[in-house]
Design a protein around this motif. Structure first.
Motif, short mmCIF file in Angstrom:
data_model
loop_
_atom_site.label_atom_id
_atom_site.label_comp_id
_atom_site.label_asym_id
_atom_site.label_seq_id
_atom_site.Cartn_x
_atom_site.Cartn_y
_atom_site.Cartn_z
N ASP A 83 56.14 78.91 5.20
CA ASP A 83 56.40 80.00 6.13
C ASP A 83 56.98 79.46 7.44
OD1 ASP A 83 55.09 81.25 4.10
OD2 ASP A 83 53.53 82.17 5.34
N HIS A 84 57.89 80.24 8.01
CA HIS A 84 58.54 79.91 9.29
C HIS A 84 59.46 78.70 9.18
CE1 HIS A 84 55.83 82.90 10.90
NE2 HIS A 84 54.82 82.21 10.42
N GLY A 85 59.74 78.24 7.98
CA GLY A 85 60.64 77.10 7.80
C GLY A 85 62.10 77.53 7.92
N GLU A 86 62.99 76.56 7.73
CA GLU A 86 64.41 76.82 7.88
C GLU A 86 65.16 76.57 6.59
OE1 GLU A 86 66.35 75.10 11.32
OE2 GLU A 86 64.38 74.90 12.27
N VAL A 87 66.17 77.41 6.34
CA VAL A 87 67.09 77.22 5.23
C VAL A 87 68.49 77.37 5.83
CG1 VAL A 87 67.95 78.12 3.03
CG2 VAL A 87 65.48 78.12 3.50
N ASP A 99 66.92 72.69 3.20
CA ASP A 99 65.70 73.37 3.62
C ASP A 99 64.77 72.40 4.35
OD1 ASP A 99 63.65 72.16 1.80
OD2 ASP A 99 64.84 73.12 0.23
N SER A 100 63.81 72.98 5.04
CA SER A 100 62.83 72.17 5.77
C SER A 100 61.51 72.17 5.00
CB SER A 100 62.62 72.73 7.17
OG SER A 100 62.02 74.02 7.10
N GLY A 101 61.61 72.26 3.69
CA GLY A 101 60.43 72.39 2.85
C GLY A 101 59.69 71.10 2.59
N ILE A 102 58.92 71.11 1.52
CA ILE A 102 58.01 70.02 1.21
C ILE A 102 58.70 68.81 0.62
CG2 ILE A 102 56.00 71.49 0.93
CD1 ILE A 102 56.71 71.67 -2.03
N ASN A 139 65.59 79.13 -4.35
CA ASN A 139 64.67 77.99 -4.51
C ASN A 139 64.28 77.44 -3.14
OD1 ASN A 139 64.53 77.94 -7.28
ND2 ASN A 139 65.88 76.19 -7.55
N ALA A 140 65.27 77.32 -2.26
CA ALA A 140 65.00 76.79 -0.92
C ALA A 140 63.97 77.67 -0.21
CB ALA A 140 66.29 76.70 -0.11
N VAL A 141 64.12 78.99 -0.33
CA VAL A 141 63.16 79.90 0.30
C VAL A 141 61.78 79.74 -0.34
CG1 VAL A 141 62.55 82.35 0.62
CG2 VAL A 141 64.90 81.57 1.03
N LYS A 142 61.74 79.68 -1.68
CA LYS A 142 60.46 79.57 -2.39
C LYS A 142 59.69 78.32 -2.01
CE LYS A 142 61.76 81.22 -6.80
NZ LYS A 142 61.67 81.10 -8.24
N TYR A 143 60.40 77.19 -1.88
CA TYR A 143 59.72 75.90 -1.68
C TYR A 143 59.62 75.48 -0.22
CZ TYR A 143 59.68 75.40 -6.70
OH TYR A 143 59.44 75.60 -8.03
N ASP A 188 63.40 63.73 0.33
CA ASP A 188 62.25 62.84 0.44
C ASP A 188 61.03 63.73 0.55
OD1 ASP A 188 63.04 60.05 0.43
OD2 ASP A 188 64.24 60.58 2.19
N LEU A 189 59.94 63.27 0.00
CA LEU A 189 58.71 64.04 0.04
C LEU A 189 58.34 64.32 1.50
CD1 LEU A 189 57.04 65.14 -2.19
CD2 LEU A 189 55.57 63.15 -2.06
N GLY A 190 58.06 65.57 1.81
CA GLY A 190 57.68 65.97 3.15
C GLY A 190 58.85 66.17 4.09
N ASP A 191 60.08 66.01 3.58
CA ASP A 191 61.23 66.06 4.48
C ASP A 191 62.34 66.99 3.98
OD1 ASP A 191 62.55 65.34 6.81
OD2 ASP A 191 63.63 63.70 5.84
N GLY A 192 61.97 68.04 3.28
CA GLY A 192 62.97 69.01 2.84
C GLY A 192 63.86 68.46 1.74
#
Length: 157
Positions: free
Chosen positions: A66-70, A87-90, A59-63, A141-145
């Motif tokens: 690109d080039h983000g961190e898990v 994760d460093s996702g959305i 899930n962390a990879v999916k969300y 938080d939205l925008g903060d992984g």
């Protein structure tokens, strides 16, 4: 508790899941890191734990863009054994956090469908954790992984 309970080398399991996550990431080039205590074994069902932990990592990879961190971390303290997937996702809006483990609940149905989600993953994770007397804490938080932390009792093998 699971009927096929035995000592599970979680660090080895996570190394394998990390490899699968890197394959899933492919050309999206996520930086996936693992920090795991190799001496920390957990009593449980290896196949169930693999299912739960890989679900969180994938899930962390999916969300994560690109080039983000898990980052995956496995450790223990006085409260038990912990697995954290950061994760460093959305991120996820706080209003959705209490309902994420409900069957078929989607924080963002449009995006989930586009990514091929069924809305069952976190419900399955919760079920497996219940069978292992564990729990999960989700912070985001939205925008903060997002950070998914699993806490399991230390039935050290």
């Amino acid at each position: 508790p699971p009927t096929n309970s035995q000592p599970v080398a979680v660090a080895t399991l996570l190394q394998s899941i990390k490899g699968d996550a890197q394959a899933l990431s492919a050309e999206r080039n996520h930086r996936i890191s693992l920090e795991a205590d190799p001496t920390l074994l957990l009593k449980g069902s290896e196949s169930e734990l693999r299912s739960a932990f890989s679900n969180l990592v994938f899930n962390a990879v999916k969300y994560t863009p690109d080039h983000g961190e898990v980052h995956i971390r496995w450790w223990c303290n006085e409260h038990g054994a912990h697995l954290a997937v950061q994760d460093s996702g959305i991120g996820i809006e706080p209003k959705h956090l209490p309902r994420l483990t409900e069957r078929f609940y989607r924080a963002d149905s449009h995006r989930s469908r586009a990514l091929g989600g069924t809305g069952l993953g976190l419900a399955i994770v919760k079920h497996i954790l219940n069978r292992h007397r564990g729990r999960m804490k989700i912070t985001s938080d939205l925008g903060d992984g997002a950070r998914f932390t699993v806490i399991l009792p230390m039935d050290v093998a």
